[in-house]
Design a protein around this motif. Structure first.
Motif, PDB file in Angstrom:
ATOM      1  N   GLY A 152       0.795  -1.220   0.000  1.00  0.00           N
ATOM      2  CA  GLY A 152       0.000   0.000   0.000  1.00  0.00           C
ATOM      3  C   GLY A 152       0.824   1.265   0.000  1.00  0.00           C
ATOM      4  O   GLY A 152       0.277   2.370  -0.048  1.00  0.00           O
ATOM      5  N   GLY A 153       2.144   1.114   0.083  1.00  0.00           N
ATOM      6  CA  GLY A 153       3.014   2.283   0.120  1.00  0.00           C
ATOM      7  C   GLY A 153       2.801   3.123   1.365  1.00  0.00           C
ATOM      8  O   GLY A 153       2.915   4.354   1.347  1.00  0.00           O
ATOM      9  N   TYR A 154       2.485   2.457   2.479  1.00  0.00           N
ATOM     10  CA  TYR A 154       2.155   3.174   3.714  1.00  0.00           C
ATOM     11  C   TYR A 154       3.389   3.668   4.452  1.00  0.00           C
ATOM     12  O   TYR A 154       4.479   3.104   4.314  1.00  0.00           O
ATOM     13  CB  TYR A 154       1.360   2.269   4.662  1.00  0.00           C
ATOM     14  N   LYS A 155       3.190   4.685   5.253  1.00  0.00           N
ATOM     15  CA  LYS A 155       4.164   5.096   6.242  1.00  0.00           C
ATOM     16  C   LYS A 155       3.814   4.445   7.571  1.00  0.00           C
ATOM     17  O   LYS A 155       2.666   4.062   7.809  1.00  0.00           O
ATOM     18  CB  LYS A 155       4.150   6.624   6.414  1.00  0.00           C
ATOM     19  N   PHE A 156       4.805   4.349   8.450  1.00  0.00           N
ATOM     20  CA  PHE A 156       4.560   3.782   9.779  1.00  0.00           C
ATOM     21  C   PHE A 156       3.455   4.561  10.483  1.00  0.00           C
ATOM     22  O   PHE A 156       2.598   3.993  11.164  1.00  0.00           O
ATOM     23  CB  PHE A 156       5.859   3.840  10.594  1.00  0.00           C
ATOM     24  N   THR A 157       3.463   5.877  10.307  1.00  0.00           N
ATOM     25  CA  THR A 157       2.492   6.732  10.996  1.00  0.00           C
ATOM     26  C   THR A 157       1.064   6.530  10.493  1.00  0.00           C
ATOM     27  O   THR A 157       0.107   6.880  11.193  1.00  0.00           O
ATOM     28  CB  THR A 157       2.873   8.215  10.836  1.00  0.00           C
ATOM     29  N   ASP A 158       0.895   5.980   9.293  1.00  0.00           N
ATOM     30  CA  ASP A 158      -0.457   5.712   8.789  1.00  0.00           C
ATOM     31  C   ASP A 158      -1.169   4.708   9.692  1.00  0.00           C
ATOM     32  O   ASP A 158      -2.370   4.842   9.971  1.00  0.00           O
ATOM     33  CB  ASP A 158      -0.400   5.173   7.358  1.00  0.00           C
ATOM     34  N   PHE A 159      -0.433   3.690  10.134  1.00  0.00           N
ATOM     35  CA  PHE A 159      -1.024   2.691  11.027  1.00  0.00           C
ATOM     36  C   PHE A 159      -1.348   3.302  12.387  1.00  0.00           C
ATOM     37  O   PHE A 159      -2.372   2.967  12.993  1.00  0.00           O
ATOM     38  CB  PHE A 159      -0.079   1.497  11.184  1.00  0.00           C
ATOM     39  N   ILE A 160      -0.484   4.187  12.856  1.00  0.00           N
ATOM     40  CA  ILE A 160      -0.750   4.857  14.142  1.00  0.00           C
ATOM     41  C   ILE A 160      -2.021   5.703  14.035  1.00  0.00           C
ATOM     42  O   ILE A 160      -2.883   5.662  14.921  1.00  0.00           O
ATOM     43  CB  ILE A 160       0.448   5.734  14.555  1.00  0.00           C
ATOM     44  N   ARG A 161      -2.148   6.447  12.945  1.00  0.00           N
ATOM     45  CA  ARG A 161      -3.286   7.351  12.786  1.00  0.00           C
ATOM     46  C   ARG A 161      -4.605   6.585  12.641  1.00  0.00           C
ATOM     47  O   ARG A 161      -5.623   6.951  13.250  1.00  0.00           O
ATOM     48  CB  ARG A 161      -3.064   8.246  11.566  1.00  0.00           C
TER      49      ARG A 161
END
Length: 596
Positions: A564-573
């Motif tokens: 998904g090309g996610y950042k680590f912070t995407d999961f936190i948010r």
């Protein structure tokens, strides 16, 4: 003395799990060896995890899931997604969750996500929406759906085995389905209504993913071999180009003829053109040392970069490294990737990070997405290779669709036999495995590839730790100290405390390790304070799968991280509100349904 020695090993296990210096299954084996050497468990107890009913049941469920997946039974269900998904985010996520959740209640959630990943990718491509809008919901729905039955996750099966060891018997198949359905429904409402506002619009699937998703425009070039070049008359392999420089030759064009992989034995002619993946710095080095000319007009061609690389017999695909891949920990160079698979790695996508240079030196990790280019026949070969999960070109895959109804029937039979207590789930699942082979749903050699051996060794290695904690009195010591600190709290707050602590542990270490450490302590506290042990076991079990805040706390999160090309912070948010929601609702629901 033995208590503090056991505690020291527990702390060491936590440090090793969090640090990730070695894989979690190896950590479990190291801990087991230490327990045996120090005399905290007997040699027989140290290997008892391999014969434990939970370990064997989990192994059987992996095989059953593979049989159902290999026959295309899950794909049949997934076709509903394409029909009912719609165009609004709320409808898309709700439909996705409604299909994925109940499926993962009976089939390993990692297998389900593996099947749905390419389906969701293709769906997003058709709808012209970013996959980052749907892949986190896919993972979270699979996690929530796995809590509907005892066989939904390996953690549930392990907890059932621990319950039996503690004297409370194994769980029935639908022991906590009532609670699981409520939490799944509330979680799905959150994912459908609130998550779309928090999810990033990260990867735009256009017709040219090479330039839009991977930024390869500046890394794909053409070089001309002039008559006076030292390369003329040599084979590509003998020139050493791909060994001396960080360059991959994707295609050779000579006399208007395009030559594709394998290229190592092709002789280079004067005025030949090489299509290469390389940085500008390395191209300049090649120009200076080998006397070639760089043709910058390549990118200005009206055809897209992807169209030029995807000729009639050539293709481009994204492949994910699954958790059971033999490539994990190796570099592209070490495994001789191009020679072994006849495809070239153009880039590596790891979360939000994209690597396009020195690809041969990168050590592959679980969850990495590789952009590869090569003959379509070679891409077809990747489809049936257990070391990869192909996210594109799914039309190339061959499934035993004629066996789908048989596989579904076997799966339903295993569930029915266990649900009506005709046979233990261990026996019914093993019978199902045998039937999968006898009916041709799975070939015998596919059984071994289907098993997640890292999970099996993790479970087998963790079970002796639980035995050591119980024998040494560590479990009782921890329970007594917790009671001393919070003995004046109400049952609700103590239950919530165990939910929160287990949730924290499961984000730091594995969900299975969290259950092994926390479930016996929770039961001991419940017994001493005259509470319902089942309520405390359920708090730990549900908290262990309450893993939404990081991409590394749960296998399915890691799978969608790079895709998904996610950042680590995407999961936190996106995950933090869901974690808090579960923390608020699960303890009261446990008390309401099962009593305290």
């Amino acid at each position: 003395m033995t208590i503090f020695l056991t505690l020291a090993i527990v702390v060491l296990a936590l440090i090793l799990f969090v640090a990730e210096w070695v894989p979690s299954d190896i950590v479990a084996i190291i801990i087991t060896l230490l327990l045996t050497i120090l005399g905290l468990v007997t040699p027989e107890e140290s290997i008892s995890g391999f014969s434990n009913s939970a370990t064997i049941t989990v192994m059987a469920m992996f095989i059953l899931s593979a049989g159902i997946s290999r026959t295309g039974a899950i794909q049949i269900v997934s076709e509903l997604l394409l029909k009912l998904g719609g165009k609004r985010p709320v409808q898309q996520i709700f439909t996705l969750g409604l299909i994925v959740g109940p499926t993962t209640a009976f089939i390993n959630n990692t297998a389900v996500v593996a099947v749905f990943l390419p389906i969701v990718e293709e769906w997003c491509r058709r709808q012209k929406i970013s996959v980052s809008k749907l892949l986190i919901p896919l993972s979270y729905a699979a996690i929530l759906g796995g809590m509907i039955t005892v066989i939904g996750t390996s953690t549930n099966v392990l907890a059932s085995g621990l319950s039996e060891q503690l004297g409370y018997g194994t769980f029935s198949l639908f022991q906590f389905t009532k609670l699981g359905l409520v939490t799944f429904s509330i979680g799905l409402i959150y994912l459908s209504l609130i998550a779309p506002k928090l999810l990033p619009n990260r990867r735009k699937h256009t017709d040219d993913i090479l330039t839009q998703d991977y930024g390869l425009k500046d890394y794909i070039s053409e070089i001309l071999i002039p008559p006076g070049s030292t390369l003329v008359g040599k084979t590509l392999d003998s020139t050493g180009l791909q060994h001396k420089f960080d360059v991959d030759v994707l295609e050779i064009i000579a006399n208007n003829t395009h030559f594709h992989q394998p290229l190592e034995d092709k002789k280079l002619q004067a005025c030949s053109v090489l299509l290469v993946r390389s940085s500008r710095e390395d191209l300049i080095k090649i120009k200076d040392e080998e006397g070639v000319e760089i043709l910058p007009e390549f990118i200005k061609n009206k055809k897209s970069l992807q169209a030029q690389l995807s000729q009639e017999d050539e293709g481009i695909a994204e492949v994910l490294i699954p958790s059971n891949s033999n490539l994990i920990g190796s570099t592209v160079k070490e495994v001789r990737f191009r020679q072994r698979y006849n495809v070239t790695v153009l880039a590596v996508h790891r979360g939000q990070e994209i690597t396009r240079e020195r690809l041969s030196e990168i050590r592959l990790k679980f969850g990495d997405v590789l952009l590869v280019q090569g003959p379509k026949q070679s891409l077809m070969g990747l489809q049936i290779n257990r070391d990869f999960l192909v996210l594109t070109h799914r039309e190339l895959e061959t499934l035993r669709r004629e066996k789908a109804s048989i596989a579904i029937g076997i799966g339903l039979g295993v569930v029915a036999v266990a649900a009506f207590n005709l046979l233990p789930i261990l026996i019914s699942s093993l019978v199902g495995v045998v039937l999968m082979v006898l009916t041709g749903c799975l070939k015998p050699r596919e059984i071994y590839n289907a098993v997640r051996w890292d999970i099996i060794f993790l479970l087998a290695g963790l079970i002796p730790l639980g035995i050591a904690m119980e024998k040494s009195g560590t479990t009782q010591w921890l329970a007594n100290n917790l009671i001393a600190v919070g003995g004046n709290l109400s049952g609700y707050w103590i239950l919530t405390f165990f939910f929160i602590i287990t949730s924290i542990f499961t984000e730091m270490i594995s969900n299975n390790a969290s259950v092994v450490l926390m479930l016996p302590v929770a039961v001991s506290v419940a017994e001493k304070l005259s509470f319902n042990p089942l309520a405390f076991m359920l708090a730990v079990i549900f908290a262990a799968s309450n893993s939404f805040i990081t991409p590394i706390g749960y296998q399915t999160n890691t799978m969608v991280y790079g895709a998904g090309g996610y950042k680590f912070t995407d999961f936190i948010r996106v995950g933090t509100p869901l974690n808090l929601l579960m923390t608020i609702i699960v303890p009261p629901l446990i008390i309401l349904f099962y009593g305290l």
